[in-house]
Scaffold this motif. Sequence first.
Motif, PDB file in Angstrom:
ATOM      1  N   ILE A   1      -5.147   7.341  -5.248  1.00  0.00           N
ATOM      2  CA  ILE A   1      -4.202   6.347  -4.748  1.00  0.00           C
ATOM      3  C   ILE A   1      -3.207   6.994  -3.792  1.00  0.00           C
ATOM      4  O   ILE A   1      -2.870   6.423  -2.741  1.00  0.00           O
ATOM      5  CB  ILE A   1      -3.465   5.671  -5.921  1.00  0.00           C
ATOM      6  CG1 ILE A   1      -4.451   4.903  -6.791  1.00  0.00           C
ATOM      7  CG2 ILE A   1      -2.369   4.728  -5.405  1.00  0.00           C
ATOM      8  CD1 ILE A   1      -3.859   4.371  -8.084  1.00  0.00           C
ATOM      9  N   GLU A   2      -2.765   8.171  -4.121  1.00  0.00           N
ATOM     10  CA  GLU A   2      -1.836   8.895  -3.244  1.00  0.00           C
ATOM     11  C   GLU A   2      -2.447   9.122  -1.865  1.00  0.00           C
ATOM     12  O   GLU A   2      -1.749   9.069  -0.837  1.00  0.00           O
ATOM     13  CB  GLU A   2      -1.466  10.233  -3.886  1.00  0.00           C
ATOM     14  CG  GLU A   2      -0.525  11.083  -3.058  1.00  0.00           C
ATOM     15  CD  GLU A   2      -0.237  12.429  -3.696  1.00  0.00           C
ATOM     16  OE1 GLU A   2       0.326  13.311  -3.006  1.00  0.00           O
ATOM     17  OE2 GLU A   2      -0.569  12.608  -4.884  1.00  0.00           O
TER      18      GLU A   2
ATOM     19  N   ASN B   1       0.828  -1.208   0.000  1.00  0.00           N
ATOM     20  CA  ASN B   1       0.000   0.000   0.000  1.00  0.00           C
ATOM     21  C   ASN B   1       0.863   1.259   0.000  1.00  0.00           C
ATOM     22  O   ASN B   1       0.590   2.224  -0.723  1.00  0.00           O
ATOM     23  CB  ASN B   1      -0.915   0.002   1.225  1.00  0.00           C
ATOM     24  CG  ASN B   1      -1.933  -1.119   1.188  1.00  0.00           C
ATOM     25  OD1 ASN B   1      -1.955  -1.930   0.259  1.00  0.00           O
ATOM     26  ND2 ASN B   1      -2.785  -1.176   2.198  1.00  0.00           N
ATOM     27  N   GLU B   2       1.916   1.232   0.816  1.00  0.00           N
ATOM     28  CA  GLU B   2       2.786   2.403   0.930  1.00  0.00           C
ATOM     29  C   GLU B   2       3.530   2.668  -0.378  1.00  0.00           C
ATOM     30  O   GLU B   2       3.695   3.828  -0.779  1.00  0.00           O
ATOM     31  CB  GLU B   2       3.779   2.211   2.077  1.00  0.00           C
ATOM     32  CG  GLU B   2       3.158   2.170   3.465  1.00  0.00           C
ATOM     33  CD  GLU B   2       2.395   0.887   3.750  1.00  0.00           C
ATOM     34  OE1 GLU B   2       1.516   0.904   4.638  1.00  0.00           O
ATOM     35  OE2 GLU B   2       2.675  -0.125   3.061  1.00  0.00           O
ATOM     36  N   GLU B   3       3.969   1.610  -1.030  1.00  0.00           N
ATOM     37  CA  GLU B   3       4.677   1.782  -2.302  1.00  0.00           C
ATOM     38  C   GLU B   3       3.752   2.350  -3.368  1.00  0.00           C
ATOM     39  O   GLU B   3       4.161   3.210  -4.167  1.00  0.00           O
ATOM     40  CB  GLU B   3       5.260   0.446  -2.750  1.00  0.00           C
ATOM     41  CG  GLU B   3       6.432  -0.032  -1.911  1.00  0.00           C
ATOM     42  CD  GLU B   3       6.858  -1.443  -2.246  1.00  0.00           C
ATOM     43  OE1 GLU B   3       7.994  -1.830  -1.900  1.00  0.00           O
ATOM     44  OE2 GLU B   3       6.049  -2.188  -2.858  1.00  0.00           O
ATOM     45  N   ALA B   4       2.513   1.878  -3.398  1.00  0.00           N
ATOM     46  CA  ALA B   4       1.560   2.393  -4.370  1.00  0.00           C
ATOM     47  C   ALA B   4       1.279   3.872  -4.128  1.00  0.00           C
ATOM     48  O   ALA B   4       1.217   4.670  -5.078  1.00  0.00           O
ATOM     49  CB  ALA B   4       0.261   1.593  -4.294  1.00  0.00           C
ATOM     50  N   MET B   5       1.124   4.254  -2.870  1.00  0.00           N
ATOM     51  CA  MET B   5       0.865   5.663  -2.546  1.00  0.00           C
ATOM     52  C   MET B   5       2.046   6.544  -2.932  1.00  0.00           C
ATOM     53  O   MET B   5       1.868   7.646  -3.464  1.00  0.00           O
ATOM     54  CB  MET B   5       0.553   5.797  -1.059  1.00  0.00           C
ATOM     55  CG  MET B   5      -0.760   5.129  -0.652  1.00  0.00           C
ATOM     56  SD  MET B   5      -0.974   4.973   1.138  1.00  0.00           S
ATOM     57  CE  MET B   5      -1.134   6.695   1.591  1.00  0.00           C
ATOM     58  N   PHE B   6       3.256   6.045  -2.699  1.00  0.00           N
ATOM     59  CA  PHE B   6       4.444   6.834  -3.065  1.00  0.00           C
ATOM     60  C   PHE B   6       4.545   6.994  -4.573  1.00  0.00           C
ATOM     61  O   PHE B   6       4.798   8.091  -5.081  1.00  0.00           O
ATOM     62  CB  PHE B   6       5.716   6.177  -2.525  1.00  0.00           C
ATOM     63  CG  PHE B   6       6.978   6.857  -2.994  1.00  0.00           C
ATOM     64  CD1 PHE B   6       7.450   7.986  -2.351  1.00  0.00           C
ATOM     65  CD2 PHE B   6       7.678   6.374  -4.098  1.00  0.00           C
ATOM     66  CE1 PHE B   6       8.601   8.622  -2.791  1.00  0.00           C
ATOM     67  CE2 PHE B   6       8.825   7.002  -4.547  1.00  0.00           C
ATOM     68  CZ  PHE B   6       9.289   8.127  -3.888  1.00  0.00           C
ATOM     69  N   GLU B   7       4.370   5.896  -5.303  1.00  0.00           N
ATOM     70  CA  GLU B   7       4.502   5.968  -6.766  1.00  0.00           C
ATOM     71  C   GLU B   7       3.459   6.909  -7.355  1.00  0.00           C
ATOM     72  O   GLU B   7       3.756   7.699  -8.267  1.00  0.00           O
ATOM     73  CB  GLU B   7       4.357   4.571  -7.369  1.00  0.00           C
ATOM     74  CG  GLU B   7       4.558   4.506  -8.866  1.00  0.00           C
ATOM     75  CD  GLU B   7       5.959   4.903  -9.307  1.00  0.00           C
ATOM     76  OE1 GLU B   7       6.115   5.369 -10.461  1.00  0.00           O
ATOM     77  OE2 GLU B   7       6.905   4.760  -8.512  1.00  0.00           O
ATOM     78  N   ALA B   8       2.231   6.860  -6.836  1.00  0.00           N
ATOM     79  CA  ALA B   8       1.188   7.763  -7.333  1.00  0.00           C
ATOM     80  C   ALA B   8       1.502   9.219  -7.005  1.00  0.00           C
ATOM     81  O   ALA B   8       1.110  10.129  -7.750  1.00  0.00           O
ATOM     82  CB  ALA B   8      -0.165   7.375  -6.735  1.00  0.00           C
ATOM     83  N   SER B   9       2.229   9.454  -5.910  1.00  0.00           N
ATOM     84  CA  SER B   9       2.571  10.824  -5.512  1.00  0.00           C
ATOM     85  C   SER B   9       3.588  11.454  -6.449  1.00  0.00           C
ATOM     86  O   SER B   9       3.847  12.663  -6.352  1.00  0.00           O
ATOM     87  CB  SER B   9       3.114  10.851  -4.078  1.00  0.00           C
ATOM     88  OG  SER B   9       4.412  10.276  -4.021  1.00  0.00           O
ATOM     89  N   ARG B  10       4.160  10.694  -7.361  1.00  0.00           N
ATOM     90  CA  ARG B  10       5.098  11.243  -8.342  1.00  0.00           C
ATOM     91  C   ARG B  10       4.381  11.987  -9.461  1.00  0.00           C
ATOM     92  O   ARG B  10       5.006  12.757 -10.201  1.00  0.00           O
ATOM     93  CB  ARG B  10       5.949  10.129  -8.945  1.00  0.00           C
ATOM     94  CG  ARG B  10       6.830   9.397  -7.940  1.00  0.00           C
ATOM     95  CD  ARG B  10       7.646   8.298  -8.617  1.00  0.00           C
ATOM     96  NE  ARG B  10       8.507   8.847  -9.640  1.00  0.00           N
ATOM     97  CZ  ARG B  10       8.493   8.460 -10.918  1.00  0.00           C
ATOM     98  NH1 ARG B  10       7.637   7.530 -11.332  1.00  0.00           N
ATOM     99  NH2 ARG B  10       9.306   9.016 -11.803  1.00  0.00           N
ATOM    100  N   CYS B  11       3.069  11.754  -9.599  1.00  0.00           N
ATOM    101  CA  CYS B  11       2.307  12.414 -10.660  1.00  0.00           C
ATOM    102  C   CYS B  11       2.304  13.926 -10.434  1.00  0.00           C
ATOM    103  O   CYS B  11       1.983  14.397  -9.332  1.00  0.00           O
ATOM    104  CB  CYS B  11       0.876  11.879 -10.687  1.00  0.00           C
ATOM    105  SG  CYS B  11      -0.185  12.658 -11.921  1.00  0.00           S
TER     106      CYS B  11
END
Length: 359
Positions: A81-82, A45-55
């Motif tokens: 997702i972020e 979950n944390e990795e998905a939130m971080f990756e989405a925060s790159r948008c």
Amino acid sequence: MEKVSSDSLAIDRKSRARLPTLDIMHREAKERVCDFDDICIPMTNEEAMFEASRCVHCPEPAPCVEACPTHNDIPTAMWLIEQGEFLEAAQLYRQTSSLPEICGRVCPQEVLCQGSCSHIKAHASVLTGALEAFVTCYQRRNVGVKVPKGEPTGKRVAVIGAGPSGLACCEQLIQAGHSVTVFEAKPAPGGLLTYGIPPFKMPKEIVFCRVGDMVEAGAEFIFNTYIGKDLTIDDLFKEYDAVFVGVGTLIDAPMEVPGAMKMRLADRLMSAPADQLTPVPSSPPVTQAMLSMGSRPPMSVAICSAESTRPPNVSMSKTIAVAPSPRAWAMLLRMNTTRAGSMSPWMGITYTGPSVAAA
């Protein structure tokens, strides 16, 4: 879910643009050669939130949305997702895509949404495909997935072919309130998704779960029925108000590798028997290339470039036991012999019958 406008977000786009991607993690090769399971390690979950925060939430129209054939609202999904709103993001994808859990894995994102990402100019693009697959599978695991059923219209529609287009059509017709019957020539649904894409790239359970959603919503699937031989389209029009034809190309793209035509790989894969292969007690050495097989393109390359060394402690009988789909082994066998009761001299597999069975 309302669309999130990029103008309304108070975010530091410059700092986001400098964030590195997590990239997709893969299982170690020494594990992958022993099975046909998914090679990707799921995001947390944390990795998905971080990756989405790159948008960086580009000004509209966002390049990723324009590049997406279904025009998924990717920026809004990234924002959800972020924030950890995975279920809302999944539902947003399902508003514009009939097969988001599948598209997130096999859609060519590198030339579509991810290929259009503004990040690609300086760093790796946001992993929009992996995030789409993550949230839709998160939804299935936690709350389940249901196809919305429209108000019944009394109309009946026949769909020919249970491949991607047939399944997408079926899902849309259910939502419109029509009664749907899907006719499939093969023993299992999915078309290319089942018989062409290897399970290490996309597990078959994902396809079958989505088909299960449609069955639960009232769709009927009839297998082993070849339209044009077992039934005709004229026959279908006697019982149905409309017919959708989604049979695919039925022709494989030729491989540009030495020996491909001689070995007739494409023809043999689709006609090979699946449940009539049994490992023999004494198994010869197996090559690493053979262990990596799973669908037509990678399988064919592996056969043409096979080497004579094998990974330690791996036998052919073990590989057959753990492979979820034996069609790869069936095809290899048929390259050597098709006689009932005969054995491939270099594969250690016995062919016991002539009929074609389900994968």
